[in-house]
Each structure stands twice: as C-alpha cells, then as structure tokens.
Scaffold this active site. Structure first.
Site, PDB file in Angstrom:
ATOM      1  CD  GLU A  67     155.936  84.825  71.777  1.00  7.00           C
ATOM      2  OE1 GLU A  67     156.080  83.838  72.657  1.00  7.00           O
ATOM      3  OE2 GLU A  67     156.852  85.561  71.735  1.00  7.00           O
ATOM      4  CG  ASP A  85     161.740  79.592  78.238  1.00  2.96           C
ATOM      5  OD1 ASP A  85     161.380  78.762  79.152  1.00  2.96           O
ATOM      6  OD2 ASP A  85     161.203  80.391  77.927  1.00  2.96           O
ATOM      7  CB  THR A  90     156.081  78.192  77.300  1.00  2.98           C
ATOM      8  OG1 THR A  90     157.142  78.712  77.849  1.00  2.98           O
ATOM      9  CG2 THR A  90     155.629  79.295  76.469  1.00  2.98           C
TER      10      THR A  90
END
Length: 282
Positions: A67, A85, A90
């Site tokens: 990640e 995305d 995020t």
C-alpha cells in the site's frame, strides 16, 4: 523503483464499512494491542494465528509494503492524498477513503471518543462526499487537519480499532472458520483490505465463493495449500477486473512465494517483492 505511496495507485475496491457485516463470520474486537492501539477487549479465542502480536506486526508490514512501498506502517497514520482512483482522499494506516465510507466511520468513531477534535467539523462533508471522489467541504484544510489529528494517540487508536473491526478481525475469524492457518488468515486480510466485502464477485466474499467452487477448505476436509492456491487464483482474477488492480505482484511475488515454500505459519525470515521492489523481515 516506486516511491512511498506511489504504489497506492494500485488500490482496492472499497465497499462501505457496514457492508462488511456480510462476511460469513462477523467482526469482533482484536486480540492484541500493538504500540498505540487498542481500546477493545480481547477476542474470545487465544491469539494463535494472525492475531498473535508478532504475526500481526508482520501482517501490517506486508500490507504496508504493497500500500505504501514501506515496511514502516506506523509512519502512515498521517498519510493522506488523493491518488486519482475515483475514491477521493486516501489516508491512514489502511487507506481509509473519503469516497467509500470507511473514512467517515473512522472520523465518527474518533469524534465519539474525542468530541471537539480537529476533524469533527468535517463529518457533514464526509457524509455528502461518500460515494464520490469529491473534495467538497473538505478543502483546503482537511489534509492539514488530518496530519494534526494523526499526532494524537486517540486518533491512532481509532485508526487501529477501525482497521481491526472492519478488516483484520473478520479475516482472522473467517480464516479460523475455514481451518486455515496464519498465512491463510493473512491472505484473507489482504484481500479484504484491497477489495472490501459485499455481493459483487470481486469482493472478498465473491473471491472466497469462487475458490470454494474449486477446492474445499481444511474445515471441510480439504488440503490447505490447494485451497489457498484456489483462493489466490480467484483473487488474481478479481484484481484483473479493474485496471487499478492489474498489477498482481502482491499475490504473485509475495503471498504465492510463502505458499510455495510451505510457510503456512508465516514464519520469518520472509523475502518477497511488490511492484518489483524487494523486502525482507528477519
């Protein structure tokens, strides 16, 4: 070589945290508490698999390598960016997303525990942007305030506890129910982190269903290695359904490596690669 967080462009398909109640075995609190974690009570079962503190640390480092291109998962509490995305911001140790509900649940938990915290004022905006990539009501200071909150133990605890409730504990409990050991529980955990859960065939439950059509788990008398290979085959298929997941190295040159070596207990030393970058745990 990928820089930290660049690999985060390969992201999971998130489903809201409430959808994870569809996992065959419901989440319960985590069994262990690593540094700066957890307010939760111990799980009823003894920590004999991935929830053993040493194995949980390995799991966190393995996921962080995929990640965040780093083994230092504790440095990610303050991480936040829009990686383009379609899931908004995020952030954090597991990639909570503003567009998929788990970030909203996290900030709500933090605010329940610490009223008046620096992120509480963003709750209305997080509700509105849920399901989109919008930053409406979040910019220009949300990223700054996230990093401020991440210096607080209470927010770190909240991140740890939501990680456990939504992803880690369901993986461990479903893994135990299926009779798989530490590696199998990690394989489940990583799938939940990337894909979330729900009714879609590319979610965790869909992947598991596809695997069960090919092989029986140990709880049904099947061979563990054969079953986990079937699960990884189904996982690779699911990853390839979305362009953002098309690099399957976190399976091919990591989890599959451990399985081929027969390391079902996920014992170190461990050597693997993600996106071509090598990693090692003693």
């Amino acid at each position: 070589m990928l820089t930290p967080h660049h690999s985060a462009l390969v992201r999971r398909l998130r489903i809201t945290a409430t959808a994870l109640l569809g996992v065959a075995v419901l989440a319960v609190p985590a069994a262990n508490a690593t540094a700066a974690t957890s307010h939760n009570a111990p799980m009823a079962a003894a920590a004999t698999g991935l929830d053993d503190p040493a194995k949980k640390e390995i799991a966190m480092e393995l996921v962080s390598s995929a990640e965040n291109s780093s083994l230092n998962w504790k440095a990610q509490y303050k991480y936040i960016e829009d990686i383009g995305d379609g899931r908004g911001y995020t952030a954090g140790i597991i990639g909570f997303c503003s567009g998929t509900g788990d970030m909203l649940d996290l900030v709500q938990l933090y605010s329940d525990r610490e009223p008046g915290n620096v992120l509480e004022k963003y709750l209305p905006a997080l509700r509105k942007v849920n399901g989109s990539d919008s930053h409406a009501g979040l910019d220009p200071h949300f990223t700054r305030d996230w990093k401020t909150a991440a210096s607080e133990t209470a927010f770190k605890n909240a991140q740890n506890d939501e990680r456990d409730r939504v992803y880690f504990d369901p993986a461990v409990r479903q893994g135990r129910a299926d009779g798989v050991g530490t590696l199998g529980q990690f394989i489940y955990y990583d799938a939940l982190v990337m894909h979330g859960d729900g009714d879609d065939p590319t979610t965790f439950s869909g992947i598991r269903k596809k695997a069960l059509a090919k092989a029986q788990p140990p709880s049904q008398g099947g061979d563990e290695t054969r079953y986990l290979n079937a699960f990884l085959d189904a996982r690779v298929w699911a990853m390839k359904q979305e362009e953002a997941h098309s690099d399957t190295s976190r399976v091919d040159t990591a989890q599959r490596v451990f399985l081929k070596k027969g390391n079902l207990n996920l014992d170190p030393p461990l050597d693997w690669k993600v996106y071509g970058d090598p990693y090692h745990i003693d």
